[in-house]
Design an enzyme around this catalytic site. Structure first.
Site, PDB file in Angstrom:
ATOM      1  N   ASP A  27       0.835  -1.204   0.000  1.00 22.28           N
ATOM      2  CA  ASP A  27       0.000   0.000   0.000  1.00 22.28           C
ATOM      3  C   ASP A  27       0.873   1.258   0.000  1.00 22.28           C
ATOM      4  O   ASP A  27       0.363   2.379  -0.058  1.00 22.28           O
ATOM      5  CB  ASP A  27      -1.028  -0.002   1.146  1.00 22.28           C
ATOM      6  CG  ASP A  27      -0.395  -0.090   2.516  1.00 22.28           C
ATOM      7  OD1 ASP A  27       0.846  -0.189   2.604  1.00 22.28           O
ATOM      8  OD2 ASP A  27      -1.140  -0.051   3.520  1.00 22.28           O
ATOM      9  N   ASP A  73      -1.127  -6.058  -0.151  1.00 19.23           N
ATOM     10  CA  ASP A  73      -1.403  -5.491   1.177  1.00 19.23           C
ATOM     11  C   ASP A  73      -2.900  -5.354   1.413  1.00 19.23           C
ATOM     12  O   ASP A  73      -3.641  -4.897   0.524  1.00 19.23           O
ATOM     13  CB  ASP A  73      -0.789  -4.084   1.275  1.00 19.23           C
ATOM     14  CG  ASP A  73       0.540  -4.094   2.026  1.00 19.23           C
ATOM     15  OD1 ASP A  73       0.803  -5.044   2.794  1.00 19.23           O
ATOM     16  OD2 ASP A  73       1.309  -3.130   1.834  1.00 19.23           O
ATOM     17  N   GLU A  90      10.111  -4.018   9.882  1.00 16.42           N
ATOM     18  CA  GLU A  90      10.440  -2.727   9.276  1.00 16.42           C
ATOM     19  C   GLU A  90      11.052  -1.782  10.308  1.00 16.42           C
ATOM     20  O   GLU A  90      10.482  -1.548  11.384  1.00 16.42           O
ATOM     21  CB  GLU A  90       9.179  -2.090   8.658  1.00 16.42           C
ATOM     22  CG  GLU A  90       9.488  -0.732   8.014  1.00 16.42           C
ATOM     23  CD  GLU A  90       8.443  -0.238   7.036  1.00 16.42           C
ATOM     24  OE1 GLU A  90       7.481  -0.974   6.750  1.00 16.42           O
ATOM     25  OE2 GLU A  90       8.603   0.896   6.539  1.00 16.42           O
TER      26      GLU A  90
END
Ligand code: KIV
Length: 261
Positions: free
Chosen positions: A42, A81, A179
């Site tokens: 996304d 996503d 992340e």
């Protein structure tokens, strides 16, 4: 040959390569380059649609781009996503996953969060939907994390991220994205999990790496996070080519006889 979820479930230590792609040409290039997985992230909200975050991205937009990416990479495993709030309940998550897999041609979906989404991951997995998790910096809720910054520096934060990753594995996720976490934490999580980890800004000890297509080829303006390695100055090269086209039309150089019938 398109790889399978079963292979990815046993991909520990394989140094897999993930790359985002969002449309026919970028997915085609990713497939030709030989990546193991394409993520229709996304992040397309920012790098393709010009939104200031991933929050406004809709399921329809994800579907539109997933279909195009699938057409460009028919032989590559493709993850889409689940957009923000599309997995707030299991019913919504199943609805969104069904559309992305059946209509979009995705092989799996990714969603953000740790322990708080474990029940949803369990429900999706039980229904037969392959799920990739995502912990650490979770862009859909970045504001609640204090912005786009390193997560897990403080011991209690690191513990929350580790527990989140473990909860995702327990719930049936076949892999988990880490992340923007310190590399020591990414290493520990990678060692503690039996599913593979996919790092972005998480150092070199994760099982796989992922980057955003536009970051790799320099097509997202001047913005370059420290963890990105830019392999091409795409924007500069595109701009040079386009400026030359503009100039040649204005000067009557293009089209020449060579480009005429
Ligand atoms: O949306 C995205 O591109 C992602 C990757 C950065 C992991 O979630």
């Amino acid at each position: 040959m398109r790889r399978t979820v079963k292979e990815f479930r046993h991909a520990k230590g394989q140094r897999l390569v993930y790359l985002t792609a969002y449309d026919y040409p970028t997915a085609r290039l990713a497939e030709r380059a030989g990546v193991d997985t394409i993520l229709v992230g996304d992040s397309l909200g920012m790098v393709v649609l010009g939104y200031s975050s991933t929050v406004p991205v809709s399921l329809e937009e994800m579907l539109h781009h997933t279909k195009a990416a699938r057409r460009g990479a028919p032989d590559t495993f493709l993850v889409a996503d689940l957009p923000y709030l599309s997995y707030a309940t299991l019913d919504r998550a199943l609805f969104a996953a069904e559309r992305l897999l059946k209509e979009g041609g995705a092989d799996a979906v990714k969603l953000e969060g740790g322990e708080e989404v474990a029940e949803i991951v369990f429900g999706l997995s039980r229904a037969g939907v392959p799920v990739l998790g995502h912990v650490g910096l979770t862009p859909q809720t970045a504001s609640q994390l204090g912005g786009y910054k390193l997560q897990g520096r403080r011991p209690e934060e690191a513990e929350r991220i580790l527990k989140g990753a473990m909860a995702l594995e327990e719930a049936g996720a076949y892999g988990v994205v880490l992340e923007m976490v310190p590399k020591g934490l990414a290493k520990e999580i990678t060692e503690r999990l039996s599913i593979h980890t996919v790092g972005i800004g998480a150092g070199s000890h994760t099982d796989a790496q992922i980057l955003v297509f536009h970051d790799v080829v320099g097509l997202y303006g001047e913005f370059k996070p420290r963890f990105v390695k830019r392999y091409l100055e795409g924007e500069r090269l595109f701009l040079e080519a386009l400026s030359q086209y503009v100039q040649e039309v204005r000067e009557g150089v293009f089209p020449s006889d060579e480009h005429s019938f």
